[in-house]
Design an enzyme around this catalytic site. Structure first.
Site, mmCIF file in Angstrom:
data_model
loop_
_atom_site.group_PDB
_atom_site.id
_atom_site.type_symbol
_atom_site.label_atom_id
_atom_site.label_comp_id
_atom_site.label_asym_id
_atom_site.label_seq_id
_atom_site.Cartn_x
_atom_site.Cartn_y
_atom_site.Cartn_z
ATOM 1 N NE ARG A 48 -2.142 -1.739 3.347
ATOM 2 C CZ ARG A 48 -2.562 -1.920 4.592
ATOM 3 N NH1 ARG A 48 -3.704 -1.397 4.992
ATOM 4 N NH2 ARG A 48 -1.831 -2.612 5.457
ATOM 5 C CE LYS A 152 0.300 -19.835 12.291
ATOM 6 N NZ LYS A 152 0.619 -20.478 13.527
ATOM 7 C CG HIS A 244 2.347 -25.307 13.158
ATOM 8 N ND1 HIS A 244 2.142 -25.004 11.829
ATOM 9 C CD2 HIS A 244 2.732 -24.142 13.757
ATOM 10 C CE1 HIS A 244 2.387 -23.715 11.635
ATOM 11 N NE2 HIS A 244 2.732 -23.170 12.789
ATOM 12 C CE LYS A 334 3.369 -18.415 20.764
ATOM 13 N NZ LYS A 334 4.042 -18.657 19.488
ATOM 14 C CE LYS A 339 14.223 -21.918 17.758
ATOM 15 N NZ LYS A 339 12.928 -21.424 17.241
#
Lengths: 470, 470
Positions: A48, A152, A244, A334, A339
């Site tokens: 834009r 998504k 997922h 989270k 991780k």
């Protein structure tokens, strides 16, 4: 060597957004630099903002410069196949101009009318852009291939997804629609079917007779960062489990397809999702655990009384002859202390363990590591070296990402190649989404509005306390 | 930690021979130096030569000095539990003296009458020594435990083995007789049952439904060296197949025993040997290949027109519900281009291979490496890293001998510990020998006297040309 023969114009809506800068353009650059893009190929960066092509490229360059294949020469060559086009999604005149523009490019680059439109924009704009692509004849099913790609979230529950899908179906046919779940582009996810269907070792044992439980996890150390408003209206079940984790579960649990083609594979995946329910076995309650990390509510955009889960532990079960009674545990969160994305397959204990009754014998375990490292671990039992007759668990390892001969490619690179080739195997078919939402809706209806079900957990911890006997 | 509580006198006939110097004494030293021998323990080194204890120890020392635990201090401590005793195997008076001598030692070292007699001598002396041990009351079944240990060869065919066994049975009971096959003391051979019976992964697949073929090999680079006369009267079938290879086969193929004790295990092993026959499947002839290396006949002691095989390739089959139709290939040879002992298990192809029909997909393979390196390799299929969907065979490895925490102990050390503890699991029971000879006799009758069956091969080659479709 892979040859990509399909010429096409590749249009990106939202080309100045994070996703474009961090994922889509670097993937396109890498494919270009390694000569994996079609010879007749051109990228239209739509935004834009008012930009000259060169100012856009200046913005983009630092993201590309991080790529391992970056050289000035390759960057210049890449910039020759990009143009920036300003378009206000709500402005119909802009689409008219775009129509002329894209047809000129089509002729100039001999792309035979083949077009890919990548919707890297907020879902709010999905409908208006689709409508206008249609109204202004930018898409058709006659002249070349026309594909639309959606990131998504695809709806926020079954109802909104169905509504949105209905909209899409008025403008596009199902085989034109590519719903991205970037996890399906990851190396080790693509590896699941190879592991399962080319290794006889797993053939007889891959069912309730041989497998005790499956634990699928995506654990993250980051919090929700600057996505407060979006995330607070979504939560872990919708943001991660619906897509997922359920996709991973479907690949692990599906029956062998009749053929290795898109629809045969998807039919078998849907068959898993269709028979999914919460695990009803003999567990210490609670079956399902939802959690929220302690400083979540301080995030800008998050409601001060938010009940949104940032962690979910969901034991489910597939009501089929192959799997009945085997818990499939889905876990994601989270602000955790690690991780890690991986799939753990726990095999049943050996029936002959009674022979060595005084030894502690661990069950066999297969771990498919998805990130940060990619590979396979197989835990087996062997005799410990030495005179004693002690059993030891040995770890047989295959490190996929260590293979230096061929680079483990990025998920987006692979998905873009699939897109250009028209291979939708690693994209999500509507009925997959439908059954996934229908399962998630059951959970959210039952659990996520009840304050008692939400457990607080410390940031950087392993998540909420878990009394389930897994 | 292992505790060996059994006091005993350990007598070695043939203590100045190669086997004693190179294997038995170093193993005893290592056990002593690592405090694994009983506290009340004494070694009687018997030989025909006239030696003072010190001259014998001087001869022995260089062999012990090679041991990784050797220090002067430990050597002195070890030499305190050894004495040399001169004995002519044919001289009855010597046994009389030995009787007095051993009884004195027994009292001095509080060994409670427990005695182990290790026959590290030529088989020619087995009978005369046994007879005299018996005549002079050196052995009994009342006073403490008395065990006799025999090295191979145990006969040279079924008839001679039966005859010899009959002799032994007149002097000893079966539970006093320990027939050594030192392969059964090797780490990875001891590991076979652990691998098979503690890993669910192999449970359903370990039969004709899941296994395509098994290849058991002991390949040697050395020739027959100074054993010309012995070897020329023996050959590979009798020297290696009858014992080591058939024992390995029995462990790989046996059904799970009812209990993990000596007789339950041996019963199941015998059951395999009892049902063994030459493989009758659809093979390119010849089924069985015998070979002789090119300069074998130049070895001193070997007949100039010798038809003795130094190489054997024997595909056999177990006529049981579990294994019918699966070839078990036994292969061994001297003067080959590699030194390697291993068991290869080839699993059947995956039933889903049709899904990836344009790919070359290898079958899964488990390799149990026995020497020179010890470990397990498992070959599996995975997706090759990269955008293409290519299948690659990946090698999952476990290196047993690399485990630095515990040393992989020598076969003789373990077998001596078993001997002292009276655990005969890793020794050969008479019926195992009987069925093994009965199988070998079939082969020698049919093949080894026919000149046309013997193929010459070059030294340092892979062996004779093999047209069998394995």
């Amino acid at each position: 060597m892979f040859e990509c023969n399909e010429p096409c114009l590749f249009t990106i809506f939202g080309s100045t957004g994070d996703l474009s800068y961090k994922k889509i353009f670097p993937a396109l650059f890498h494919l270009h630099a390694s000569h994996r893009l079609p010879k007749c190929f051109f990228i239209i960066a739509i935004g834009r903002k008012k930009y000259l092509k060169n100012s856009f490229l200046e913005q983009l360059k630092p993201f590309i410069a991080k790529n391992e294949l970056f050289t000035e020469e390759k960057w210049i060559s890449f910039s020759h196949i990009i143009d920036y086009f300003q378009l206000d999604f709500n402005n119909e005149i802009d689409y008219l101009h775009f129509y002329d523009y894209i047809n000129e490019l089509d002729a100039a680059y001999k792309t035979l009318g083949n077009r890919i439109f990548y919707f890297a924009v907020s879902p709010n704009f999905f409908e208006i852009i689709s409508l206008n692509l249609n109204n202004y004849n930018l898409i058709s099913s006659n002249n070349g291939f026309h594909r639309v790609v959606f990131e998504k979230p695809f709806g926020k529950d079954l109802k909104t997804a169905q509504k949105f899908n209905k909209v899409l179906q008025t403008y596009f046919s199902e085989n034109q629609i590519y719903r991205i779940d970037h996890y399906l582009g990851k190396e080790m996810i693509r590896n699941i079917l190879v592991l399962r269907f080319t290794n006889r070792l797993f053939e007889e044992i891959w069912c309730k007779n041989g497998i005790e439980k499956v634990h699928i996890k995506i654990l993250e150390t980051i919090g929700i960062e600057n996505r407060g408003e979006y995330y607070d209206n979504t939560g872990a079940l919708r943001d991660m489990v619906q897509n997922h984790l359920l996709q991973m579960l479907a690949l692990v649990a599906m029956d062998p397809p009749a053929k290795f083609d898109t629809n045969s594979i998807k039919d078998k995946k849907v068959n898993v999702l269709k028979h999914l329910k919460l695990y009803e076995g003999n567990l210490i309650s609670p079956n399902i655990i939802l959690g929220q990390y302690d400083n979540y509510k301080e995030t800008p955009g998050v409601r001060k009384d938010s009940l949104t889960e940032t962690y979910a532990f969901v034991p489910c079960e597939i009501d089929s002859a192959r799997w009945r009674g085997v818990p499939f545990i889905l876990e994601t969160g989270k602000s955790l202390d690690q991780k890690k994305a991986e799939i753990e397959i726990y095999f049943k204990p050996s029936s002959s363990n009674y022979l060595l009754e005084h030894q502690e014998i661990k069950q066999n375990k297969l771990v498919i590591r998805i990130q940060p490292s990619e590979g396979i671990n197989l835990e087996m039992n062997a005799k410990k070296p030495g005179i004693e007759f002690d059993i030891d668990t040995v770890n047989m390892e295959y490190c996929h990402s260590c293979n230096s001969l061929s680079r483990s490619s990025d998920a987006y690179e692979k998905l873009i190649v699939d897109l250009i080739n028209g291979d939708s195997t690693r994209f999500t078919r509507w009925d997959e989404i439908e059954f996934a939402w229908s399962f998630i809706d059951q959970l959210t209806d039952k659990y996520s509005l009840n304050k008692d079900n939400l457990k607080l957990y410390k940031s950087n911890s392993r998540g909420p306390k878990n009394d389930a006997n897994f």
